[in-house]
Structure formats: structure tokens, C-alpha cells
Design an enzyme around this catalytic site. Structure first.
Site, PDB file in Angstrom:
ATOM      1  N   SER A  97      -9.948  -0.488   7.078  1.00 51.32           N
ATOM      2  CA  SER A  97      -9.448  -0.220   5.740  1.00 51.32           C
ATOM      3  C   SER A  97      -8.680  -1.557   4.977  1.00 51.32           C
ATOM      4  O   SER A  97      -8.299  -1.451   3.980  1.00 51.32           O
ATOM      5  CB  SER A  97      -8.375   0.853   5.856  1.00 51.32           C
ATOM      6  OG  SER A  97      -9.218   2.190   5.668  1.00 51.32           O
ATOM      7  N   LYS A 122       0.912  -1.058  -0.062  1.00 54.39           N
ATOM      8  CA  LYS A 122      -0.038   0.034  -0.044  1.00 54.39           C
ATOM      9  C   LYS A 122       0.939   1.323   0.165  1.00 54.39           C
ATOM     10  O   LYS A 122       1.851   1.321   0.594  1.00 54.39           O
ATOM     11  CB  LYS A 122      -0.915  -0.124   1.302  1.00 54.39           C
ATOM     12  CG  LYS A 122      -1.997   1.204   1.384  1.00 54.39           C
ATOM     13  CD  LYS A 122      -2.879   0.898   2.631  1.00 54.39           C
ATOM     14  CE  LYS A 122      -3.939   1.944   2.423  1.00 54.39           C
ATOM     15  NZ  LYS A 122      -4.844   1.736   3.595  1.00 54.39           N
ATOM     16  N   SER A 153      -9.801   1.817   2.835  1.00 53.06           N
ATOM     17  CA  SER A 153      -8.801   2.609   2.074  1.00 53.06           C
ATOM     18  C   SER A 153      -7.631   1.745   1.265  1.00 53.06           C
ATOM     19  O   SER A 153      -7.418   2.184   0.158  1.00 53.06           O
ATOM     20  CB  SER A 153      -8.149   3.649   2.778  1.00 53.06           C
ATOM     21  OG  SER A 153      -7.235   3.029   3.733  1.00 53.06           O
TER      22      SER A 153
END
Lengths: 95, 485
Positions: free
Chosen positions: B178, B79, B154
């Protein structure tokens, strides 16, 4: 408690944000909606409740006060938008 | 694609038997990315040159023999809020569009030690604020099951790239759901470890008391392996927990006999899609058939969790994001009149709408005269929410419910309505506030979109969470379903 566009301007100043008029209007409306929703917390009696800042029972993590290597200056300045003589450069602070 | 469906042990056996090379694994990853990325858009930055170089080095090591890392040769996505030395790390923000970190996050160092290969950096909601990836300032990632739908967020890029077979596994971060929510929306496995189990050093901070890094994988076994590689005490993170790390894969016994499961009525009540509820009830029937027992329980403060979370997370974010001032890194606005103007202009030009909204909310909640009413109040309610979990865990081993109240929603459907968007997190946020571990595993589909089952455990009891998730997987076929791309 409701937020006025003036409050939004004040908070933006604290947060170092510059908002357009459209953003000011939008944030006034949205922050009011979110804070109105948050008012449901007022219905809870928390007089004798301790606040939780962290879930772990960790406090004041200390280490020995010994010299350790730090990153080399050239590396630290690698992402600097502006630099001079091994330092971050910003506009003059004093007139 | 089929290559990445192999179990980790099988991949390693094939490498041992010279049926497969790391170069082939890495090439398969980039080939799949070339094929699917136009539709999915999971990556912000690819690391192809370095990854191929690393692959040939690992192949050399394979020839020479000797000890190998736990995740040897496996293509991994990271990420984009986890810093990687010399590899662009943007947090999906314009502010950091030029940011080349000068060090590796602890988890990245650990991945290197485990010898996985970093394929690239994955898209996300800007600074991890959002649940749809629509808040990326670059482009929205799409759900591999239906590209008209969001992948969740997210960690949407992290989930979509695993679901699309672009990488073997990925790392995400979870502040209020997330990792788990995008894993649910994309039909894969996502684990949020106990707060403090995995070092946050090098994770660009959003809400420091909640943020936690964890793995997104196609099955529970892989989740256990990746967790093994990244968990552990780190002196560079002052909230890192100094606990012994068990052998997670040895917990995957398939045996859940006698496990006591609590099912919060608040997680199956109003607002939960009946198809999601049905899938969860069927999963509970599976556990029952395996000798576990379940009962309805109550987490009475659930309804206060979202308000609590948004006050606390936004307050912490407003403080954490003060570091982005255009002085030491990031994009500096041009022609500032003075230093304050430099801060203001750089931040106003660099941050997107949701980030500004949360900075504003947090700054307000922390500001003079409102601190007690909002921030302190929310911290006290957090205590009550945590006590809800403590009470249930006094009598039960696990808490099970849905990961999200609905399957994925359409791109654009909830934009401009932050409050509705926030309500998608009703089942994940309380868990984050309590700091306990939870995993999302696939448990069905509705109209071709995956549904996630959330299994929540006691603090630092990832072993039981993984054991239960693995047992479910062994007796169901949901995790074997793949999107048609």
C-alpha cells in the site's frame, strides 16, 4: 468446500454484520471465488513446517507492573456516541 | 510547485538565508492544493488554520536561531489511518466520519519533534483495504499523471499529493504493497521499512503482523531523511524492534560496485506487462554499468503469496475491526433494539463493501472447523515464503524486480472483481509476508503512466536499499519527470 448462503448468514452473525439479500448473494459468490483460489495452498506439503505469526523473534513483551498515568476520563469520552456519569452508555443488556 | 522540487538541504539553506519562510512553504502547499485538488482529490481533511499557526511559530524560531528539527518547516501529508490528536481521522470510512483522536500516533509525535508541518489527512481505501482508492467511502483520489486512472492504494492520497506537488512528503502505511504500489503508479518514491522498524502505535490496525508505516517522497534522499525521523523503538508498540538506527543519509554514497542483485524470475514472468519488464531490465543494465552484478534467482512460493496474504490479512482484520462497535467512538446506528443490534447495525451501516468482504473472509477462515484448513495453513505457507527470501539473501545483497505488474489502471476497470484487483499485488505481497524492507522508485513510463522499480533488502538493511535506490536515481532522469496538471 463451498460456501452456501446459509454459511454466509452464520459468518455474518459471528462478525456482527447484518447483510441485505443482495449482499448475501454477492458475498456467497465472491467468497467462493476467493476460497477456491485459496485452495491452491492445499497443493503444498506443510506437515513439517512451523507456522509464522510474526516475522520478528519477539515473544511476550513484558513491562514492570507499575502504576502509570492514564488518559483523563473526559478525554476518553470525547468520541463516545453516548455517555453518562463518566461511562460509555449502551442499551440495557439485562431485561 | 518548483519549491517542493528543491532538495531538503536547499530548502533549509534558503530558510537559513531568509530567502524563504515556513509561512511561504505552507502557503505554497495550500495554494497548490487549491489549484489541483478539484482534479486530484487527495485530502479528506485539511489542517490549514493550525498549519499556518505552526508556520508562524516556526518562523519565529527561525528568527531566534537555535537547534531545529530534521524536517523543519516541511509541509507533510498524513494518511488518514494514522491518528492525529484533535484532527479528524476517518480511515476513509463512514464509521469514523466524526472521529477526533484523543492522542497522536508515535510517528505523528516524531514528525512534530522533527518540526514538519501537517497540512492535512490523506485519502485512502477504507481501512487500507484496496489498491486503487476506489474503496474510499468519500471519493476516489485520481492519478496526477492522468486523472482517468487510479493513483493506486491503499495510500493513494499520500502518493497523489506528493506527485501533484501539494506537499513536500507524506506518510503512508503498507500492509501488502500500500505504499509501494501507489508510489509506482504516481511516479514517486515509496519505502516500506522492515516490519518493526517504525512504531505502529496510533496506526489504525488492519493486519497487525504486516502493517508498517513509511515515507512517500519525490526522491530517495528525502525518503532517507523522513525514515530517520520516524524510525526507532517504541515501548507503546509491543512489536517494535529494539535495534540501533543507523544514519540513513550517510549511506547514500552513490557506490553500488560489487553489490550482488538477485532478480526473481517469478516477478518477470507471465502476467507482467512487457513494458514493465523492459523498464526493469533497463534499470538492471544501469546497475551493471555501475559495477553491480545481477543474476536470475527463484522465489518458488511466489504463486502462493496472494492466497496466503488474503487469508492472513483478512483474519487479522476481522479481529482488529471487532473494536468498531459503536460504543466508544465512531458513528452509532440509531434506534437499536438491544446491544447486539447496536453492534450489528452500526457495523453494517458504517463499513463499506470491501471491508465487509474481508471481515467475512477472515471470520470464516478463523471459525471453528476451518481454522486449520485456512488460517494455520496460510501461516505455514508464510514460513515457506519467508524462507524463499532467506535463501536468496544468503547469496545476494538485494532483490530487484517490478513494484507492480502493470502501470495504473483506469478508474472503474476492476471494480466488482476483487480477485483481479488482488493480483495487482503479486510483487509486493511476498515482501510484506517476509517482513523485509523494499522501496519503489520511478524507472520509466508507458503511455504516459509511471512504472516502479522495486528494490528489496534484508531485514533492517534499509541502508543498502536506499543506497542502491539513490545510485539509480543519480544516473537516471525518471524521478525528475512531473505530471502535467
Amino acid at each position: 468446500m463451498s460456501i452456501t448462503p446459509k454459511d454466509v448468514e452464520h459468518v455474518a452473525r459471528l462478525a456482527r454484520l447484518e447483510l441485505s439479500d443482495a449482499e448475501k448473494d454477492q458475498f456467497t459468490e465472491q467468497l467462493n471465488a476467493i476460497l477456491k483460489y485459496a485452495e491452491k495452498l492445499d497443493g503444498l506439503d506443510t506437515d513439517n513446517v512451523e507456522p509464522t505469526s510474526h516475522v520478528l523473534p519477539i515473544k511476550n513483551v513484558m513491562r514492570a507492573d507499575e502504576k502509570r498515568p492514564s488518559l483523563p476520563i473526559e478525554k476518553v469520552l470525547l468520541n463516545a456516541p453516548d455517555e453518562e456519569d463518566g461511562q460509555f452508555k449502551v442499551p440495557a443488556v439485562l431485561e | 510547485m518548483a519549491l517542493f522540487d528543491l532538495r531538503l538541504q536547499d530548502v533549509h539553506n534558503k530558510l537559513n538565508n531568509k530567502e524563504l519562510s515556513v509561512t511561504e512553504l505552507v502557503s505554497a502547499s495550500y495554494a497548490r492544493i487549491a489549484e489541483t485538488e478539484p482534479a486530484i482529490q487527495a485530502f479528506i481533511t485539511l489542517n490549514e488554520e493550525n498549519a499556518r499557526l505552526q508556520a508562524s511559530e516556526l518562523d519565529k524560531q527561525l528568527q531566534e536561531g537555535g537547534e531545529r528539527g530534521l524536517l523543519f518547516g516541511l509541509p507533510a501529508g498524513v494518511k488518514d489511518n494514522i491518528v492525529t490528536e484533535g484532527l479528524l481521522t476517518t480511515c476513509a470510512s463512514q464509521f469514523l466520519s466524526n472521529h477526533n483522536p484523543i492522542y497522536d500516533a508515535t510517528v505523528v509525535r516524531k514528525l512534530k519533534a522533527a518540526q514538519s508541518v501537517t497540512i492535512g489527512k490523506l485519502n485512502m481505501d477504507e481501512f487500507a483495504m484496496g489498491g486503487s482508492n476506489e474503496n474510499s467511502s468519500y471519493f476516489p483520489t485520481r492519478n496526477p499523471w492522468n486523472t482517468e486512472y487510479v493513483p493506486g492504494g491503499s495510500s493513494g492520497g499520500s502518493a497523489a499529493s506528493v506527485a501533484a506537488g501539494q506537499v513536500y512528503f507524506s506518510l503512508g502505511s503498507d500492509t501488502g504493497g500500500s505504499i509501494r504500489q501507489p508510489a509506482a503508479y504516481c511516479g514517486i518514491v515509496g519505502l516500506k521499512p522492515t516490519y518493526g522498524l517504525v512504531s505502529r502505535f496510533g496506526l489504525v490496525a488492519f493486519a497487525s503482523s504486516l502493517d508498517q508505516i513509511g515515507p512517500l517522497t519525490k526522491n530517495v534522499e528525502d525518503s532517507a531523511y523522513v525514515l530517520q525521523a520516524i524510525a526507532g523503538y517504541d515501548a507503546s508498540d509491543s512489536t517494535s524492534a529494539n535495534v540501533e538506527i543507523p544514519d540513513y543519509t550517510s549511506a547514500l554514497t552513490g557506490d553500488v560496485k560489487g553489490l550482488r542483485i538477485g532478480v526473481p524470475k517469478e516477478y518477470l514472468g507471465a502476467g507482467i506487462d512487457p513494458r514493465v519488464k523492459e523498464a526493469v531490465l533497463q534499470a538492471l543494465a544501469v546497475y551493471e554499468s555501475l559495477g553491480a552484478t545481477w543474476e536470475e534467482v527463484s522465489l518458488p512460493h511466489t504463486e502462493y503469496a496472494i492466497a496466503t496474504y488474503y487469508l492472513l490479512a483478512s483474519s487479522e482484520a476481522s479481529s482488529n475491526l471487532a473494536r468498531f462497535d459503536g460504543v466508544r467512538y465512531g458513528v452509532r446506528a440509531e434506534n437499536p433494539e438491544n446491544l447486539i443490534d447496536l453492534y450489528k447495525k452500526s457495523r453494517s451501516e458504517g463499513f463499506g463493501a470491501e471491508v465487509k468482504r474481508r471481515i467475512m473472509l477472515g471470520t470464516y477462515a478463523l471459525s471453528s472447523g476451518y481454522y486449520d484448513a485456512y488460517y494455520l495453513k496460510a501461516q505455514k505457507v508464510r514460513t515457506l515464503i519467508k524462507q524463499d527470501f532467506d535463501n536468496v539473501f544468503n547469496q545476494y545483497d538485494l532483490i530487484i524486480g517490478p513494484t507492480a505488474p502493470t502501470p495504473a489502471f483506469r478508474i472503474g476497470e476492476q471494480v466488482g472483481d476483487p480477485l483481479t484487483m488482488y493480483l495487482n499485488d503479486i510483487c509486493t505481497i511476498p515482501v510484506s509476508l517476509a517482513g523485509v524492507p523494499a522501496i519503489s522508485v520511478p524507472c520509466g513510463t508507458a503511455d504516459g503512466l509511471p512504472i516502479g522499480l522495486q528494490i528489496i533488502g534484508k531485514a533492517f538493511d534499509e541502508s543498502t536499499v536506499l543506497r542502491a535506490a539513490h545510485a539509480f536515481e543519480q544516473h537516471t532522469e525518471h524521478h525528475k519527470q512531473r505530471p502535467q496538471l
